[in-house]
Scaffold this active site. Structure first.
Site, mmCIF file in Angstrom:
data_model
loop_
_atom_site.group_PDB
_atom_site.id
_atom_site.type_symbol
_atom_site.label_atom_id
_atom_site.label_comp_id
_atom_site.label_asym_id
_atom_site.label_seq_id
_atom_site.Cartn_x
_atom_site.Cartn_y
_atom_site.Cartn_z
ATOM 1 N N LEU A 1 0.821 -1.219 0.000
ATOM 2 C CA LEU A 1 0.000 0.000 0.000
ATOM 3 C C LEU A 1 0.853 1.267 0.000
ATOM 4 O O LEU A 1 0.365 2.362 0.281
ATOM 5 C CB LEU A 1 -0.954 -0.005 1.202
ATOM 6 N N CYS A 2 2.136 1.103 -0.283
ATOM 7 C CA CYS A 2 3.068 2.238 -0.315
ATOM 8 C C CYS A 2 3.016 2.878 -1.703
ATOM 9 O O CYS A 2 3.108 2.190 -2.717
ATOM 10 C CB CYS A 2 4.485 1.741 0.001
ATOM 11 N N HIS A 3 2.876 4.209 -1.748
ATOM 12 C CA HIS A 3 2.800 4.902 -3.029
ATOM 13 C C HIS A 3 4.160 4.896 -3.728
ATOM 14 O O HIS A 3 5.187 5.166 -3.097
ATOM 15 C CB HIS A 3 2.375 6.359 -2.827
ATOM 16 N N MET B 1 8.872 5.442 4.612
ATOM 17 C CA MET B 1 9.025 4.025 4.273
ATOM 18 C C MET B 1 10.191 3.815 3.314
ATOM 19 O O MET B 1 10.891 2.794 3.388
ATOM 20 C CB MET B 1 7.734 3.469 3.671
ATOM 21 N N GLU B 2 10.425 4.767 2.428
ATOM 22 C CA GLU B 2 11.566 4.667 1.526
ATOM 23 C C GLU B 2 12.874 4.706 2.319
ATOM 24 O O GLU B 2 13.813 3.952 2.011
ATOM 25 C CB GLU B 2 11.529 5.794 0.498
ATOM 26 N N ASP C 1 24.347 -10.482 4.193
ATOM 27 C CA ASP C 1 24.572 -11.486 3.148
ATOM 28 C C ASP C 1 26.055 -11.662 2.841
ATOM 29 O O ASP C 1 26.534 -12.784 2.639
ATOM 30 C CB ASP C 1 23.816 -11.083 1.889
#
Length: 328
Positions: free
Chosen positions: A66-68, A104-105, A119
């Site tokens: 739901l992130c634009h 969020m980014e 990793d």
């Protein structure tokens, strides 16, 4: 059946948005040495994690349903190794001009960078640990600036609370508010207050401030009086630049100008259009009366703030310098 949807941000204004997030990975003494001397079999995790963090921020909308998806102006990854605790802290700064924030980014960038360190390091140290992933600060939008209550590094404080350059020092400024209702005392002159406070933060000396009705004769008489009395470097008016019947500021000022400066109005409208298309209805204007620069801004406090951000810190000081005869 429930309907799912993204939040509709289409009616929100476009503003500058900034978000800074961080997170830490604990790698232990042996892996820390290998990371520091860049001898891990898969390569240098500190370089690769920065590239991965940038990509992670760009791909945030692909992993959060739901992130634009946003056009990002800038993404940077800062890495701080700590030899005392054998930890590596990653900071992600994201900037955009958009209708919604980039928290969020920034968090996605941090996570991507940390996971790439994991990793690359896991083959020499499986006991890795991610901690303290959080948002440190954000700017822009309706909620304004937010800083983590536990504090942030100084370099982040300088981003979210930048020092204002004193580009208007030694400049005398007079502020005029045109508003029928404010002149009658029906509401406070917030636009004029904001205008005066902002100009003073940039170093200007506020030599006076008046609130008058939207009447050409009063504006003309006040400007003539101010010029005769104190000859300020800059007069800034707020209000009366729309298309209502009593919006007469542009016509009144144009009749007083020795030289109009069309670029001022063009800059205000084009910059304002980034926030709202209604900016194109403004008749903001600027020009010179003798050596005094006169600028008319809209009357809305938000438009005043946006207008000043378009003119400062560069254009106004340049015009004032040239108007006073300084070399280009």
């Amino acid at each position: 059946m429930n309907a799912f949807s993204m939040i509709n941000v289409g009616e929100k204004p476009v503003t500058k948005r900034v978000a800074i997030a961080c997170g830490t990975i604990t790698v232990g003494p042996a892996a820390y040495v290998r990371i520091n001397d860049r001898s891990l079999p898969k390569g240098d995790p500190l370089t690769l994690c920065q590239l991965a963090g940038i990509q992670g921020a760009k791909a945030a909308s692909q992993t959060m349903i739901l992130c634009h998806p946003l056009p990002l102006d800038h993404v940077s990854i800062k890495v701080e190794p700590n030899p005392r605790t054998y930890q590596i802290t990653v900071f992600c700064t994201v900037i955009t001009h958009s209708r919604t924030g980039v928290e969020m980014e920034a968090l996605a960038g941090v996570n991507a960078a940390l996971l790439n360190i994991w990793d690359i390091t896991k083959m020499v140290e499986p006991g890795l640990e991610l901690t303290n992933i959080c948002l440190l600060a954000k700017m822009g939008g309706k909620s304004g600036t937010w800083v983590h209550p536990l504090g942030v590094p100084n370099w982040i404080s300088q981003i979210v609370n930048p020092s204002v350059p004193l580009v208007l020092s030694e400049r005398d400024v007079f502020v005029i508010t045109l508003s029928d209702r404010a002149s009658r005392g029906e509401y406070d002159d917030t636009s004029g207050t904001l205008l005066g406070d902002t100009l003073q933060r940039y170093g200007a000396t506020l030599i006076g401030r008046e609130v008058i009705a939207d009447e050409p004769e009063k504006l003309r008489a006040l400007i003539v009086e101010v010029l005769a009395r104190s000859s300020p470097d800059l007069i800034v008016c707020t209000g009366g630049t729309g298309v209502a019947e009593r919006d007469v500021t542009p016509e009144t000022l144009a009749a007083l100008f020795d030289r109009e400066i069309p670029g001022i109005g063009e800059r205000l409208r084009s910059d304002g259009a980034r926030y709202t298309p209604l900016s194109w209805s403004s008749r903001a204007i600027g020009g010179l009366i003798g050596k005094t620069l006169v600028v008319a801004l809209p009357g809305n406090p938000k438009a005043v703030a946006e207008g000043l951000s378009a003119l400062l810190p560069d254009l106004l000081p340049h015009l004032l310098r040239i108007a006073k005869g300084a070399p280009k």
